[in-house]
Design an enzyme around this catalytic site. Structure first.
Site, mmCIF file in Angstrom:
data_model
loop_
_atom_site.group_PDB
_atom_site.id
_atom_site.type_symbol
_atom_site.label_atom_id
_atom_site.label_comp_id
_atom_site.label_asym_id
_atom_site.label_seq_id
_atom_site.Cartn_x
_atom_site.Cartn_y
_atom_site.Cartn_z
ATOM 1 N N VAL A 241 0.813 -1.228 0.000
ATOM 2 C CA VAL A 241 0.000 0.000 0.000
ATOM 3 C C VAL A 241 0.847 1.279 0.000
ATOM 4 C CG1 VAL A 241 -1.965 -1.126 1.144
ATOM 5 C CG2 VAL A 241 -0.260 0.093 2.529
ATOM 6 N N ASN B 62 -7.340 -0.570 5.668
ATOM 7 C CA ASN B 62 -7.108 -1.291 6.922
ATOM 8 C C ASN B 62 -5.645 -1.666 7.145
ATOM 9 O OD1 ASN B 62 -7.919 -3.347 9.170
ATOM 10 N ND2 ASN B 62 -6.814 -4.562 7.642
ATOM 11 N N TYR C 215 3.403 5.442 15.395
ATOM 12 C CA TYR C 215 2.060 4.880 15.172
ATOM 13 C C TYR C 215 0.985 5.920 15.490
ATOM 14 C CZ TYR C 215 -1.745 1.418 15.444
ATOM 15 O OH TYR C 215 -2.908 0.701 15.258
ATOM 16 N N ALA C 216 1.132 6.614 16.622
ATOM 17 C CA ALA C 216 0.146 7.626 17.025
ATOM 18 C C ALA C 216 0.060 8.734 15.980
ATOM 19 C CB ALA C 216 0.524 8.209 18.386
ATOM 20 N N ALA C 217 1.231 9.191 15.506
ATOM 21 C CA ALA C 217 1.231 10.263 14.495
ATOM 22 C C ALA C 217 0.587 9.782 13.200
ATOM 23 C CB ALA C 217 2.662 10.730 14.234
ATOM 24 N N SER C 218 0.856 8.529 12.840
ATOM 25 C CA SER C 218 0.267 8.009 11.587
ATOM 26 C C SER C 218 -1.248 7.939 11.696
ATOM 27 C CB SER C 218 0.846 6.631 11.237
ATOM 28 O OG SER C 218 0.333 5.610 12.080
ATOM 29 N N LYS C 219 -1.767 7.498 12.845
ATOM 30 C CA LYS C 219 -3.215 7.332 12.987
ATOM 31 C C LYS C 219 -3.916 8.684 13.180
ATOM 32 C CE LYS C 219 -3.402 2.844 12.496
ATOM 33 N NZ LYS C 219 -4.060 2.252 11.315
ATOM 34 N N ILE D 126 -7.788 -4.635 20.229
ATOM 35 C CA ILE D 126 -8.518 -5.709 19.545
ATOM 36 C C ILE D 126 -7.593 -6.921 19.449
ATOM 37 C CG2 ILE D 126 -9.812 -6.334 17.460
ATOM 38 C CD1 ILE D 126 -10.956 -3.809 18.888
HETATM 39 P P1 NAP Z 1 -2.562 -7.520 11.493
HETATM 40 O O1 NAP Z 1 -3.177 -8.757 12.091
HETATM 41 O O2 NAP Z 1 -1.106 -7.310 11.590
HETATM 42 O O3 NAP Z 1 -3.045 -7.435 9.944
HETATM 43 C C1 NAP Z 1 -2.633 -6.394 9.103
HETATM 44 C C2 NAP Z 1 -2.569 -6.900 7.688
HETATM 45 O O4 NAP Z 1 -2.065 -5.830 6.841
HETATM 46 C C3 NAP Z 1 -1.601 -8.061 7.542
HETATM 47 O O5 NAP Z 1 -2.128 -9.055 6.683
HETATM 48 C C4 NAP Z 1 -0.387 -7.376 6.956
HETATM 49 O O6 NAP Z 1 0.493 -8.221 6.233
HETATM 50 C C5 NAP Z 1 -1.021 -6.346 6.032
HETATM 51 N N1 NAP Z 1 -0.040 -5.345 5.639
HETATM 52 C C6 NAP Z 1 0.980 -4.829 6.388
HETATM 53 N N2 NAP Z 1 1.716 -3.981 5.663
HETATM 54 C C7 NAP Z 1 1.154 -3.938 4.422
HETATM 55 C C8 NAP Z 1 1.476 -3.247 3.227
HETATM 56 N N3 NAP Z 1 2.532 -2.418 3.146
HETATM 57 N N4 NAP Z 1 0.700 -3.442 2.139
HETATM 58 C C9 NAP Z 1 -0.349 -4.293 2.184
HETATM 59 N N5 NAP Z 1 -0.702 -4.977 3.287
HETATM 60 C C10 NAP Z 1 0.040 -4.809 4.400
HETATM 61 O O7 NAP Z 1 -3.228 -6.216 12.103
HETATM 62 P P2 NAP Z 1 -4.682 -5.941 12.744
HETATM 63 O O8 NAP Z 1 -4.537 -5.978 14.219
HETATM 64 O O9 NAP Z 1 -5.724 -6.758 12.080
HETATM 65 O O10 NAP Z 1 -4.826 -4.407 12.359
HETATM 66 C C11 NAP Z 1 -5.556 -3.958 11.210
HETATM 67 C C12 NAP Z 1 -5.664 -2.445 11.276
HETATM 68 O O11 NAP Z 1 -6.315 -2.071 12.503
HETATM 69 C C13 NAP Z 1 -4.322 -1.722 11.290
HETATM 70 O O12 NAP Z 1 -4.418 -0.520 10.550
HETATM 71 C C14 NAP Z 1 -4.101 -1.413 12.747
HETATM 72 O O13 NAP Z 1 -3.260 -0.306 12.940
HETATM 73 C C15 NAP Z 1 -5.523 -1.131 13.184
HETATM 74 N N6 NAP Z 1 -5.728 -1.266 14.625
HETATM 75 C C16 NAP Z 1 -5.531 -2.452 15.256
HETATM 76 C C17 NAP Z 1 -5.755 -2.528 16.628
HETATM 77 C C18 NAP Z 1 -5.577 -3.795 17.396
HETATM 78 O O14 NAP Z 1 -5.704 -3.736 18.637
HETATM 79 N N7 NAP Z 1 -5.318 -4.926 16.767
HETATM 80 C C19 NAP Z 1 -6.160 -1.394 17.345
HETATM 81 C C20 NAP Z 1 -6.354 -0.195 16.652
HETATM 82 C C21 NAP Z 1 -6.142 -0.151 15.292
HETATM 83 P P3 NAP Z 1 1.773 -8.891 7.041
HETATM 84 O O15 NAP Z 1 1.350 -10.294 7.306
HETATM 85 O O16 NAP Z 1 2.930 -8.773 6.141
HETATM 86 O O17 NAP Z 1 1.997 -8.089 8.286
#
Ligand code: NAP
Length: 248
Positions: A64, A90, A155-159, A188
């Site tokens: 992305v 996402n 991370y905080a700045a990005s979000k 989560i």
């Molecule tokens: P996750 O389990 O790590 O899943 C993220 C997915 O995005 C993975 O499949 C990852 O691939 C893929 N990805 C990473 N870099 C990428 C790139 N450059 N291009 C395309 N795909 C890419 O994370 P998650 O917990 O489900 O989080 C999903 C979103 O929710 C994120 O934006 C995260 O910041 C946000 N979020 C999560 C939480 C939480 O508590 N989990 C809380 C707040 C916000 P890889 O296998 O290579 O990593």
């Protein structure tokens, strides 16, 4: 008729975690899916589950954060699916560390995926949605983007950037009937949070009034609402999904 019948939803980072749950929720509500992740083969499990729900699933390898990749994939999705009606940005990563120890590489990596990646997909898809004069975008931010967090300044700045981007895009595209909203999940349970040490997880639990961690489905349900016509008059908003951790 299901609420997303005849619509195509693009979800980035759809191989697992929150992205997979969002894809399955949108499919169970009738959408066909364009699934994106770094490697298309990682999307096999999500694709099979979407197909089991009776919906089409197109899979794409895309980083992305790479403009050329994003523009190629969005063109291909439009050719394969015919339209893009829903965009869920996402894909996201963390590279945590205290400010004084944070390398420039870790700063850039997180900003490039989380913020620039959201910008690139939003820009590429906005052309299509503006032309068809309809569309809904939902960006996955984080409560950390609202509150800040020691050890996560990148991370905080990005979000926080994702939230500001969402509000600006909402204002630019409103006249074209294209909406943009963000959700701010709290803690989560996914692979991203499983990586945190047990003592940090327990510390975080103390700040959650509902006294439980969230499930990917808790996020997916809210994303589906914001993407649907039930939210037809909602744009430029940020909805926290955090068991009461953030109330402002
Ligand atoms: P996750 O389990 O790590 O899943 C993220 C997915 O995005 C993975 O499949 C990852 O691939 C893929 N990805 C990473 N870099 C990428 C790139 N450059 N291009 C395309 N795909 C890419 O994370 P998650 O917990 O489900 O989080 C999903 C979103 O929710 C994120 O934006 C995260 O910041 C946000 N979020 C999560 C939480 C939480 O508590 N989990 C809380 C707040 C916000 P890889 O296998 O290579 O990593």
């Amino acid at each position: 008729m299901s609420r997303f019948e005849g619509k195509t939803a693009l979800v980035t980072g759809a191989a697992r975690g929150i992205g997979q749950a969002i894809a399955l929720k949108l499919a169970s509500d009738g959408a066909d899916l364009a699934l994106c992740d770094l490697k298309a083969e990682w999307l096999d499990e999500t694709r099979q589950k979407v197909e089991a729900l009776g919906r089409k699933a197109f899979c794409y390898s895309v980083d992305v954060s790479q403009a050329a990749d994003v523009s190629r994939v969005v063109d291909q999705i439009q050719a394969d699916a015919g339209s893009i009606d829903i965009l869920v940005n996402n894909a996201g990563i963390t590279k945590d560390g205290l400010l004084l120890r944070m390398s420039e590489e870790d700063w850039d990596a997180v900003l490039n995926v989380n913020l620039k990646g959201t910008f690139l997909f939003t820009k590429a898809v906005s052309r299509i949605m503006a032309k068809q004069r309809s569309g809904a975008m939902v960006n996955i931010a984080s409560v950390i983007g609202l509150m800040g967090n020691a050890g996560q300044c990148n991370y905080a700045a990005s979000k926080a950037g994702v939230i500001a981007l969402t509000k600006s895009v909402a204002k630019e595209l409103a006249k074209r009937n294209v909406r943009a909203n963000a959700v701010a999940p709290g803690f989560i349970q996914t692979k991203m949070t499983d990586a945190l040490p047990e003592n940090i997880q327990q510390e975080m639990m103390k700040n959650i009034p509902m006294a439980r961690f969230g499930k990917p489905e808790d996020v997916a349900n809210v994303v589906a609402f914001l993407a649907s016509d039930e939210a037809a008059y909602v744009t430029g908003q940020v909805l926290s999904i955090c068991g009461g951790m953030v109330t402002a």
